[in-house]
Design a protein around this motif. Structure first.
Motif, short mmCIF file in Angstrom:
data_model
loop_
_atom_site.label_atom_id
_atom_site.label_comp_id
_atom_site.label_asym_id
_atom_site.label_seq_id
_atom_site.Cartn_x
_atom_site.Cartn_y
_atom_site.Cartn_z
N VAL A 151 32.34 39.09 27.70
CA VAL A 151 33.56 38.22 28.25
C VAL A 151 34.33 38.91 29.16
CG1 VAL A 151 35.49 37.01 27.46
CG2 VAL A 151 33.34 36.75 25.96
N THR A 152 34.70 40.45 28.75
CA THR A 152 35.64 41.06 29.61
C THR A 152 35.07 41.16 30.83
OG1 THR A 152 36.06 42.62 27.64
CG2 THR A 152 36.50 43.45 29.76
N ILE A 153 33.92 41.33 31.26
CA ILE A 153 33.29 41.60 32.50
C ILE A 153 33.33 40.31 33.27
CG2 ILE A 153 31.39 42.18 34.00
CD1 ILE A 153 32.95 44.45 32.73
N ASP A 154 32.81 39.18 32.42
CA ASP A 154 32.76 37.80 33.02
C ASP A 154 34.03 37.31 33.62
OD1 ASP A 154 29.85 37.73 32.60
OD2 ASP A 154 30.07 36.52 30.80
N ALA A 155 34.99 37.60 32.63
CA ALA A 155 36.36 37.06 32.98
C ALA A 155 37.07 37.83 34.20
CB ALA A 155 37.25 37.09 31.81
N ALA A 156 36.91 39.24 34.26
CA ALA A 156 37.44 39.90 35.33
C ALA A 156 36.83 39.57 36.66
CB ALA A 156 36.97 41.34 34.89
N ALA A 157 35.17 39.29 36.68
CA ALA A 157 34.73 38.99 37.97
C ALA A 157 35.03 37.57 38.27
CB ALA A 157 33.06 39.20 37.74
N LEU A 158 35.10 36.40 37.47
CA LEU A 158 35.55 35.33 38.04
C LEU A 158 36.91 35.14 38.55
CD1 LEU A 158 33.62 33.14 35.25
CD2 LEU A 158 33.24 32.97 37.65
N CYS A 159 37.82 35.78 37.68
CA CYS A 159 39.18 35.73 38.20
C CYS A 159 39.41 36.46 39.42
CB CYS A 159 40.25 36.46 36.99
SG CYS A 159 40.22 35.33 35.68
N LEU A 160 38.81 37.68 39.77
CA LEU A 160 38.78 38.29 40.85
C LEU A 160 38.27 37.55 42.03
CD1 LEU A 160 39.66 40.80 42.48
CD2 LEU A 160 37.36 41.86 41.71
N LYS A 161 37.27 37.08 42.08
CA LYS A 161 36.70 36.32 42.95
C LYS A 161 37.39 34.86 43.45
CE LYS A 161 33.46 35.01 46.02
NZ LYS A 161 31.98 35.43 46.05
N SER A 162 38.04 34.44 42.33
CA SER A 162 38.99 33.31 42.50
C SER A 162 40.49 33.70 42.97
CB SER A 162 39.05 32.28 41.50
OG SER A 162 39.30 32.97 40.22
N GLY A 163 40.41 34.94 43.30
CA GLY A 163 41.88 35.43 43.73
C GLY A 163 43.13 35.13 42.77
N ASN A 164 42.48 35.46 41.40
CA ASN A 164 43.62 35.48 40.49
C ASN A 164 43.67 37.03 39.67
OD1 ASN A 164 44.51 32.55 39.90
ND2 ASN A 164 42.22 32.46 39.81
N ALA A 165 44.78 37.31 39.51
CA ALA A 165 45.09 38.49 38.63
C ALA A 165 44.93 37.93 37.20
CB ALA A 165 46.50 39.18 38.74
N THR A 166 44.48 38.88 36.13
CA THR A 166 44.21 38.28 35.00
C THR A 166 44.66 39.53 33.75
OG1 THR A 166 42.55 37.68 33.29
CG2 THR A 166 41.84 39.41 34.88
N ILE A 167 44.91 39.29 32.76
CA ILE A 167 45.55 39.90 31.56
C ILE A 167 44.57 39.57 30.55
CG2 ILE A 167 47.25 40.58 29.95
CD1 ILE A 167 49.40 39.84 32.17
N LEU A 168 43.70 40.59 30.13
CA LEU A 168 42.71 40.25 28.86
C LEU A 168 42.91 40.80 27.71
CD1 LEU A 168 39.48 40.94 31.06
CD2 LEU A 168 40.69 38.90 30.99
N ARG A 169 42.95 40.10 26.77
CA ARG A 169 43.26 40.42 25.18
C ARG A 169 41.96 40.16 24.53
NH1 ARG A 169 43.71 41.25 19.73
NH2 ARG A 169 45.55 42.54 19.29
N GLY A 170 41.31 41.29 24.38
CA GLY A 170 39.98 41.11 23.32
C GLY A 170 40.15 41.30 21.94
N GLY A 171 39.46 41.15 21.27
CA GLY A 171 39.44 41.16 19.74
C GLY A 171 39.56 42.95 19.49
N SER A 172 40.08 43.14 18.41
CA SER A 172 40.31 44.54 17.88
C SER A 172 38.86 45.25 17.47
CB SER A 172 41.33 44.68 16.60
OG SER A 172 40.51 43.93 15.60
N GLU A 173 38.04 44.31 17.32
CA GLU A 173 36.58 44.98 16.80
C GLU A 173 35.73 45.52 18.12
OE1 GLU A 173 36.24 40.65 17.89
OE2 GLU A 173 37.69 41.90 16.52
N VAL A 174 36.39 45.12 19.25
CA VAL A 174 35.69 45.88 20.32
C VAL A 174 36.54 46.48 21.20
CG1 VAL A 174 33.66 44.20 20.82
CG2 VAL A 174 35.82 43.47 21.63
#
Length: 427
Positions: A134-157
């Protein structure tokens, strides 16, 4: 536990940095974004050893904490998974860039031209659990669509995500884009989520990906718009004029292809005209797969001779249930109207499918079933961004405003009106 003041300052810094990066991203070219995406893919492959070592730390911690096997399976990363993530980033780079597209330009009687331009949302916040991809999918999609993104994943990863963050930053730097275009919250303090949900002055939209508890928390506390779905109570309706062999194949795939996903079928509806023929065809196949059936009285009566006590009586709770496991509710209905009423009453507006060879019946189902994805003669498992040609998806939305269904690049953009004139004034 972080000091509250320090935590708030940390999140404020992330928000301000993301807002600055978003302004830059809004004006970069498609080539700039693609160059960074390819660089991220290369960085992932180059960092395989480091990524696997970080993931091993997370897996060991998860085992020590006594997390269940299914949770641990979701967070495990291997060499094949890293290669798949890199390929997914390349696939996003290959997608058409929606940003800057101008449509619907028309001349008005005043002489001006009016149309619409597709633009990024701005800053996208994403809160999610366990899966490193999800970290990589989200980063790639947000970047391609011109959005900055802040990601907060679970503590387990946490360790894996920080290692992935380094790859992303290396790719952004190699592409001459602001490294703060993608930021991963560096703390596992749960209070960071609450603070993040209050950053409406910096974050334009929030997207939760995870279980009901996480989604409910985001819906309750977010001070910005949320793109989300709570449940995936999906249906397949076998109509009186269905091809029953095809219906068996589709109903089996919809339930058993994968159990713990939001587009798996949870309730099978069967028209009474074919129930006595269809249910004995499919029930033994479900039994072979280990699927527990919970049926209405007519379902139980039909299957009693075949399964004996192998089918339980369904309760009202079963019609509402998103099992995410090998359990299936089955109901015999008298008509298309009753099937649609059942879906409207108990469904979650996610994905629903009809099996029928009657064109008129199919059209009615498409028109009257109010779900994000409505299908004819196809498995509910197709409700997926990749299968829809969107590339990786950021999630699936059951909202009716802005984005609905699998959310890809278009769902991460909006449209603004543009006006072209030549010194025109309003008289």
């Amino acid at each position: 536990m972080e000091n509250n003041q320090e935590l708030e300052q940390l999140m404020l810094d992330l928000g301000q940095s993301a807002r600055r990066a978003a302004r830059t991203l809004a004006s970069v070219t498609t080539a700039d974004k693609n160059r960074a995406l390819f660089a991220i893919a290369d960085a992932l492959l180059a960092a395989e050893t480091h990524l696997l070592a970080a993931n091993a730390i997370d897996v060991a911690n998860a085992c020590a904490r006594g997390l269940d096997a299914a949770m641990i399976e979701r967070l495990v990363l291997n060499a094949s998974g890293i290669a798949q993530m890199a390929e997914g980033v390349r696939q996003v780079a290959a997608l058409p860039d929606p940003v800057g597209e101008i449509t619907n330009m028309v001349f008005r009687p005043s002489g001006i031209q009016v149309g619409q331009m597709r633009v990024p949302l701005g800053v996208v916040g994403i809160i999610y659990e366990s899966r490193p991809n999800v970290t990589i999918d989200a980063a790639a999609l947000c970047l391609k669509s011109g959005n900055a993104t802040i990601l907060r994943g679970g503590s387990e990863v946490a360790a894996t995500n920080q290692a992935l963050a380094k790859c992303i930053r290396r790719g952004l730097a190699a592409g001459d884009l602001p490294v703060d275009a993608v930021q991963i919250v560096p703390t596992t303090d749960r209070a960071a989520v609450t603070v993040m949900l209050g950053l409406h002055q910096f974050i334009d939209v929030m997207i939760p990906r995870g279980g009901k508890g996480l989604v409910s928390l985001v819906i309750e506390h977010a001070r910005m718009p949320v793109i989300k779905h709570l449940d995936g109570v999906c249906h397949v309706f076998v109509d009186a004029e269905a091809n029953l062999d095809k219906a068996v194949t589709v109903a089996l795939n919809s339930k058993t292809h994968r159990y713990g996903v939001c587009n798996a079928m949870e309730t099978l509806l069967v028209h009474e005209a074919v129930a006595a023929q269809f249910l004995p065809m499919i029930a033994p196949l479900y039994r072979e797969k280990g699927v527990e059936l919970r049926g209405c009285p007519r379902t139980c009566a039909i299957l009693q001779a075949i399964l004996g006590n192998g089918v339980r009586a369904a309760t009202t709770d079963d019609w509402h249930a998103e099992y995410l496991s090998p359990i299936l509710a089955v109901r015999v209905v008298d008509s298309l109207n009753e099937a649609i009423d059942h879906i409207e009453t108990y469904g979650s507006h996610h994905t629903d499918s009809i099996m029928t060879d009657n064109f008129g019946t199919a059209r009615r189902f498409l028109r009257e079933v109010d779900s994000a994805s409505v299908m004819v003669n196809a498995s509910t498992r197709f409700a997926d961004g990749f299968e829809y040609g969107l590339g990786a998806e950021i999630g699936i939305s059951t909202d009716k405003i802005h984005a609905r269904g699998p959310v890809g690049l278009l769902g991460l953009t909006s449209q603004k009106y543009i006006v072209l004139g030549d010194g025109h004034i309003r008289g």
